[in-house]
Design an enzyme around this catalytic site. Structure first.
Site, PDB file in Angstrom:
ATOM      1  N   GLY A   1       0.770  -1.093  -0.339  1.00 43.36           N
ATOM      2  CA  GLY A   1       0.006   0.156  -0.142  1.00 43.36           C
ATOM      3  C   GLY A   1       1.041   1.086   0.161  1.00 43.36           C
ATOM      4  CB  CYS A   2       0.697   5.366   1.405  1.00 43.69           C
ATOM      5  SG  CYS A   2       0.708   5.842   1.566  1.00 43.69           S
ATOM      6  CG  PHE A   3       6.065   5.137   0.264  1.00 40.16           C
ATOM      7  CD1 PHE A   3       5.499   6.562   0.350  1.00 40.16           C
ATOM      8  CD2 PHE A   3       6.682   5.406  -1.117  1.00 40.16           C
ATOM      9  CE1 PHE A   3       5.237   7.364  -0.661  1.00 40.16           C
ATOM     10  CE2 PHE A   3       7.070   6.204  -1.962  1.00 40.16           C
ATOM     11  CZ  PHE A   3       5.679   7.550  -1.556  1.00 40.16           C
ATOM     12  CD1 TRP A   4       4.597   9.010   3.246  1.00 38.06           C
ATOM     13  CD2 TRP A   4       2.274   9.461   2.611  1.00 38.06           C
ATOM     14  NE1 TRP A   4       4.447   9.454   1.738  1.00 38.06           N
ATOM     15  CE2 TRP A   4       3.239  10.810   2.294  1.00 38.06           C
ATOM     16  CE3 TRP A   4       1.043   9.391   2.858  1.00 38.06           C
ATOM     17  CZ2 TRP A   4       1.852  11.378   1.072  1.00 38.06           C
ATOM     18  CZ3 TRP A   4       0.549  10.743   2.324  1.00 38.06           C
ATOM     19  CH2 TRP A   4       1.061  11.405   1.193  1.00 38.06           C
TER      20      TRP A   4
END
Length: 178
Positions: A11-14
């Site tokens: 998913g989102c790397f954050w």
């Protein structure tokens, strides 16, 4: 001390970055792009979905403190490995679940962990397992994102719950200063 590298997309790397920054034995986490056809893509190109890249984190870790297996067990706890090209409302190939291995040993450990996780999840695991491809560091404004923007909407409603889950499930593995 000889460090090792793990490269993961979930998913989102954050989200992944924020969790792994709190794990004992992690030396550095960097957000980037891997698995695509365009050299040195921009965030906008990756989000467009036409480059083939996944948002990934490149994790440098001390295997004397945290094992690759433990890193993967956390990975499978903080994202959904059963949804192809999607994590929650983030949809597209850039959000796929992927483990890019750096050695035959990592490949074998990942294979074993995926097999174990298949018994835990109610749906089939769709996590891609592949040798590490070319990797490109994401733009500077993506690095250390959650720490810099904890009250930003996405961070507050998507990243923070994943960090909280990590802290609850893996309290014994969290850094003391986390």
């Amino acid at each position: 001390m000889a460090s090792e590298i793990a490269t993961l997309g979930g998913g989102c790397f954050w989200c992944l970055e924020a969790v792994y920054q709190e794990l004992k034995g992690i030396l550095h986490v960097e957000n980037g792009y891997a698995g695509g056809q365009v050299p040195n893509p921009s965030y906008e190109q990756v989000c467009n979905g036409n480059t083939g890249h996944a948002e990934v984190v490149r994790i440098e870790f001390d295997p004397a403190v945290v094992s690759y297996r433990e890193i993967l067990e956390i990975f499978f706890t903080i994202h959904d490995p059963t949804t192809p090209n999607r994590q929650g409302n983030d949809v597209g190939t850039q959000y796929r679940s992927v483990i890019y291995y750096h050695s035959p040993e990592q490949h074998e450990i990942a294979r074993q962990v995926i097999a174990c996780m298949a018994a835990v999840w109610d749906a089939p695991i769709v996590t891609e397992l592949a040798p590490v491809p070319d990797y490109y560091k994401a733009e500077d404004y993506h690095q250390d994102y959650f720490r810099q923007h904890p009250m930003q909407g996405y961070c507050a409603f998507v990243v923070a719950p994943k960090v909280a889950k990590f802290r609850k499930v893996f309290a014994d593995k969290a850094r003391a200063e986390a």
